[in-house]
Design a protein around this motif. Structure first.
Motif, PDB file in Angstrom:
ATOM      1  N   GLY A  83     -79.116  23.097  77.905  1.00 46.18           N
ATOM      2  CA  GLY A  83     -79.158  23.502  76.501  1.00 46.18           C
ATOM      3  C   GLY A  83     -79.700  22.420  75.602  1.00 46.18           C
ATOM      4  N   ILE A  84     -79.292  21.193  75.852  1.00 45.15           N
ATOM      5  CA  ILE A  84     -79.806  20.098  75.036  1.00 45.15           C
ATOM      6  C   ILE A  84     -81.285  19.847  75.337  1.00 45.15           C
ATOM      7  CG2 ILE A  84     -79.573  17.638  74.523  1.00 45.15           C
ATOM      8  CD1 ILE A  84     -77.414  19.505  73.383  1.00 45.15           C
ATOM      9  N   ALA A  85     -81.681  20.026  76.600  1.00 43.29           N
ATOM     10  CA  ALA A  85     -83.077  19.793  76.977  1.00 43.29           C
ATOM     11  C   ALA A  85     -84.008  20.738  76.245  1.00 43.29           C
ATOM     12  CB  ALA A  85     -83.258  19.936  78.481  1.00 43.29           C
ATOM     13  N   VAL A  86     -83.518  21.910  75.863  1.00 42.71           N
ATOM     14  CA  VAL A  86     -84.352  22.846  75.119  1.00 42.71           C
ATOM     15  C   VAL A  86     -84.863  22.205  73.833  1.00 42.71           C
ATOM     16  CG1 VAL A  86     -84.298  25.011  73.812  1.00 42.71           C
ATOM     17  CG2 VAL A  86     -83.278  24.893  76.079  1.00 42.71           C
ATOM     18  N   TRP A  87     -84.083  21.304  73.268  1.00 43.65           N
ATOM     19  CA  TRP A  87     -84.441  20.722  71.979  1.00 43.65           C
ATOM     20  C   TRP A  87     -85.152  19.390  72.093  1.00 43.65           C
ATOM     21  CZ3 TRP A  87     -78.655  21.588  71.570  1.00 43.65           C
ATOM     22  CH2 TRP A  87     -78.395  22.951  71.422  1.00 43.65           C
ATOM     23  N   THR A  88     -85.227  18.831  73.298  1.00 48.92           N
ATOM     24  CA  THR A  88     -85.799  17.495  73.419  1.00 48.92           C
ATOM     25  C   THR A  88     -86.988  17.415  74.349  1.00 48.92           C
ATOM     26  OG1 THR A  88     -84.259  16.916  75.201  1.00 48.92           O
ATOM     27  CG2 THR A  88     -83.585  16.400  72.961  1.00 48.92           C
ATOM     28  N   ASP A  89     -87.136  18.329  75.310  1.00 43.68           N
ATOM     29  CA  ASP A  89     -88.206  18.216  76.303  1.00 43.68           C
ATOM     30  C   ASP A  89     -89.561  18.498  75.689  1.00 43.68           C
ATOM     31  OD1 ASP A  89     -86.635  19.390  79.378  1.00 43.68           O
ATOM     32  OD2 ASP A  89     -86.501  17.507  78.296  1.00 43.68           O
ATOM     33  N   GLU A  90     -90.572  17.832  76.235  1.00 41.12           N
ATOM     34  CA  GLU A  90     -91.945  18.066  75.779  1.00 41.12           C
ATOM     35  C   GLU A  90     -92.302  19.526  75.999  1.00 41.12           C
ATOM     36  OE1 GLU A  90     -96.466  16.451  76.611  1.00 41.12           O
ATOM     37  OE2 GLU A  90     -94.743  15.497  77.561  1.00 41.12           O
ATOM     38  N   GLY A  91     -93.001  20.105  75.020  1.00 43.69           N
ATOM     39  CA  GLY A  91     -93.393  21.499  75.138  1.00 43.69           C
ATOM     40  C   GLY A  91     -92.413  22.449  74.492  1.00 43.69           C
ATOM     41  N   HIS A  92     -91.289  21.959  73.975  1.00 38.06           N
ATOM     42  CA  HIS A  92     -90.304  22.815  73.337  1.00 38.06           C
ATOM     43  C   HIS A  92     -89.961  22.297  71.939  1.00 38.06           C
ATOM     44  CE1 HIS A  92     -89.779  23.912  77.569  1.00 38.06           C
ATOM     45  NE2 HIS A  92     -89.364  25.070  77.109  1.00 38.06           N
ATOM     46  N   HIS A  93     -90.981  21.895  71.200  1.00 37.97           N
ATOM     47  CA  HIS A  93     -90.757  21.396  69.847  1.00 37.97           C
ATOM     48  C   HIS A  93     -90.917  22.554  68.868  1.00 37.97           C
ATOM     49  CE1 HIS A  93     -90.832  17.288  71.355  1.00 37.97           C
ATOM     50  NE2 HIS A  93     -91.866  17.670  72.086  1.00 37.97           N
ATOM     51  N   HIS A  94     -90.061  22.596  67.884  1.00 38.67           N
ATOM     52  CA  HIS A  94     -90.032  23.752  67.002  1.00 38.67           C
ATOM     53  C   HIS A  94     -90.489  23.414  65.587  1.00 38.67           C
ATOM     54  CE1 HIS A  94     -88.057  26.171  70.092  1.00 38.67           C
ATOM     55  NE2 HIS A  94     -87.421  25.060  70.388  1.00 38.67           N
ATOM     56  N   GLU A  95     -91.028  22.222  65.381  1.00 33.28           N
ATOM     57  CA  GLU A  95     -91.636  21.944  64.106  1.00 33.28           C
ATOM     58  C   GLU A  95     -92.897  22.796  63.953  1.00 33.28           C
ATOM     59  OE1 GLU A  95     -89.647  18.204  65.549  1.00 33.28           O
ATOM     60  OE2 GLU A  95     -91.043  19.645  66.378  1.00 33.28           O
ATOM     61  N   ARG A  96     -93.315  23.023  62.746  1.00 34.44           N
ATOM     62  CA  ARG A  96     -94.513  23.819  62.478  1.00 34.44           C
ATOM     63  C   ARG A  96     -95.597  22.912  61.926  1.00 34.44           C
ATOM     64  NH1 ARG A  96     -96.539  27.495  58.303  1.00 34.44           N
ATOM     65  NH2 ARG A  96     -95.091  26.518  56.876  1.00 34.44           N
ATOM     66  N   LEU A  97     -96.779  22.999  62.512  1.00 37.39           N
ATOM     67  CA  LEU A  97     -97.893  22.170  62.082  1.00 37.39           C
ATOM     68  C   LEU A  97     -98.848  23.015  61.257  1.00 37.39           C
ATOM     69  CD1 LEU A  97     -99.198  19.351  62.333  1.00 37.39           C
ATOM     70  CD2 LEU A  97    -100.502  20.252  64.256  1.00 37.39           C
ATOM     71  N   ILE A  98     -99.075  22.619  60.014  1.00 36.25           N
ATOM     72  CA  ILE A  98    -100.013  23.315  59.133  1.00 36.25           C
ATOM     73  C   ILE A  98    -101.349  22.591  59.190  1.00 36.25           C
ATOM     74  CG2 ILE A  98    -100.479  24.051  56.763  1.00 36.25           C
ATOM     75  CD1 ILE A  98     -97.451  23.848  56.242  1.00 36.25           C
ATOM     76  N   VAL A  99    -102.397  23.300  59.548  1.00 35.89           N
ATOM     77  CA  VAL A  99    -103.741  22.720  59.589  1.00 35.89           C
ATOM     78  C   VAL A  99    -104.598  23.473  58.586  1.00 35.89           C
ATOM     79  CG1 VAL A  99    -105.756  22.227  61.024  1.00 35.89           C
ATOM     80  CG2 VAL A  99    -103.473  22.200  62.045  1.00 35.89           C
ATOM     81  N   ARG A 100    -105.109  22.784  57.592  1.00 34.17           N
ATOM     82  CA  ARG A 100    -105.950  23.418  56.573  1.00 34.17           C
ATOM     83  C   ARG A 100    -107.244  22.627  56.433  1.00 34.17           C
ATOM     84  NH1 ARG A 100    -102.906  26.937  53.308  1.00 34.17           N
ATOM     85  NH2 ARG A 100    -104.902  27.518  52.416  1.00 34.17           N
ATOM     86  N   GLY A 101    -108.288  23.309  55.953  1.00 30.24           N
ATOM     87  CA  GLY A 101    -109.550  22.618  55.692  1.00 30.24           C
ATOM     88  C   GLY A 101    -110.396  22.411  56.920  1.00 30.24           C
ATOM     89  N   ARG A 102    -110.152  23.189  57.956  1.00 30.07           N
ATOM     90  CA  ARG A 102    -110.917  23.054  59.191  1.00 30.07           C
ATOM     91  C   ARG A 102    -112.414  23.165  58.924  1.00 30.07           C
ATOM     92  NH1 ARG A 102    -109.799  26.346  64.693  1.00 30.07           N
ATOM     93  NH2 ARG A 102    -111.833  26.098  65.636  1.00 30.07           N
ATOM     94  N   SER A 103    -112.815  24.063  57.978  1.00 34.46           N
ATOM     95  CA  SER A 103    -114.236  24.255  57.702  1.00 34.46           C
ATOM     96  C   SER A 103    -114.888  23.003  57.128  1.00 34.46           C
ATOM     97  CB  SER A 103    -114.424  25.417  56.720  1.00 34.46           C
ATOM     98  OG  SER A 103    -113.755  25.144  55.500  1.00 34.46           O
ATOM     99  N   ASN A 104    -114.078  22.116  56.546  1.00 30.47           N
ATOM    100  CA  ASN A 104    -114.646  20.878  56.005  1.00 30.47           C
ATOM    101  C   ASN A 104    -115.204  19.992  57.104  1.00 30.47           C
ATOM    102  OD1 ASN A 104    -114.073  21.429  53.317  1.00 30.47           O
ATOM    103  ND2 ASN A 104    -112.004  20.627  53.467  1.00 30.47           N
TER     104      ASN A 104
END
Length: 354
Positions: free
Chosen positions: A227-248
């Motif tokens: 259960g704890i590994a769900v929150w710490t192992d690589e590939g199971h991160h729940h932060e959200r990455l916002i990427v904007r301005g790709r066309s630039n």
């Protein structure tokens, strides 16, 4: 003192000024800078031949490169690094840039996600690069946790936070788990969880498990560990990455090979494979950090630079990061204060609305 600072310290004034003018000229235009151009701008009046000799010496040191025969010079990655560390003059945040960033936070009715989307879009617009905002994970104290079996190889963990927020996360349980062992694991965690955040649990769980292992059977111990590994192992991160301005980055006059490398970069970003590393880069340093080309494996294939800064909550804890990606010839002196101010702005937003 690193090697770049040592080389810079050993340069005479003429070599230092020639190097600085070449880098500044390249960052401004993206074009190689020639000796005849420098004769018109150097404070010391010297011949073009003398300047060419200096440029050859700087090329020998690995600081400049000549992209074509008989062309001017451009800085190498090592040269750019040395310039950024030793000669970069960081300007003040312009009033127009400040107003555009401040305008994103005029509404108090939006939730944090919408506000961060607007900040990301404004950061991209102001810098004419691609902006990155790593949003914070939910850090409210947990009120209750529940494990639900969905089959022999799938289970659901339900997290109920003290502020009413609820998250459901799928994971693969260890072999041999039963509904009763999952209930026992949940009971064990719920006895510890009051007033703690997920980060608190990550720090404290090992000690708690070691102290109370005799209270649960072996299958339930595996359940807790998993259960704890769900929150710490690589590939199971729940932060959200916002990427904007790709066309630039994808527009303009870049050649097809460069566009392919940049598309590959954004494919990686949008699959979120390196979100954890992005935050670690910000956490590893204090304030704004600059990564040029292959210094950071996340962007090494694109020939891009990253200017990134962490932001903090009201407890001065790093919870996310903001950054700008652009070509290596970014106007670093202008971008650094913009990223720094945006990080402070986002930190204040999170603190005010938490």
């Amino acid at each position: 003192m690193n090697d770049g600072q040592k080389i810079l310290g050993e340069m005479n004034e003429r070599s230092r000024e020639v190097f600085r003018r070449v880098v500044e000229g390249y960052l401004d235009s993206g074009e190689p800078v020639g000796s005849r151009t420098l004769t018109r701008t150097l404070s010391e009046k010297v011949s073009a031949a003398t300047i060419r000799n200096v440029m050859q010496d700087l090329e020998f040191l690995g600081l400049l490169d000549s992209p074509h025969v008989s062309a001017g010079r451009i800085p190498t990655q090592i040269g750019l690094r040395m310039f950024v560390d030793g000669l970069l003059e960081v300007g003040d945040l312009g009033d127009d840039d400040r107003q555009k960033l401040d305008a994103t936070l005029t509404s108090n009715t939006d939730d944090v996600s919408n506000a961060l989307d607007r900040v990301s879009a404004a950061l991209s617009g102001v810098t004419r690069g691609a902006s990155l905002v790593l949003t914070p994970k939910h850090e409210a104290p947990i009120k209750h946790i529940e494990f639900v079996s969905l089959g022999h190889d799938r289970a659901l963990v339900v997290l109920v936070f003290g502020d009413g927020h609820v998250e459901n996360r799928l994971f693969s349980p260890p072999p041999g788990q039963t509904p009763s062992s999952m209930r026992e694991a949940a009971n064990f965690l719920n006895a510890l969880i009051e007033g703690r955040t997920l980060s608190d649990l990550q720090r404290e769980m090992k000690t708690e498990i070691d102290a109370r292992r005799q209270e649960i059977d072996s299958l339930a111990r595996e359940m807790v560990d998993s259960g704890i590994a769900v929150w710490t192992d690589e590939g199971h991160h729940h932060e959200r990455l916002i990427v904007r301005g790709r066309s630039n980055l994808l527009g303009g006059e870049a050649d097809e090979a460069e566009l392919d490398r940049i598309r590959s970069l954004f494919d990686d970003l949008e699959r979120k494979r390196d979100i954890a590393e992005f935050l670690e880069l910000a956490e590893a340093g204090d304030g704004v950090r600059i990564f040029i080309g292959s210094e950071n494996k996340l962007f090494s294939l694109s020939g891009s630079s990253l200017v990134v800064s962490p932001y903090m909550n009201s407890d001065r804890k790093i919870i996310g990061a903001v950054g700008v990606i652009g070509p290596t010839r970014l106007n670093y002196g202008r971008i650094v204060p913009i990223v720094d101010y945006t990080a402070q702005l986002v930190g204040k937003l999170i603190s005010d609305r938490s």
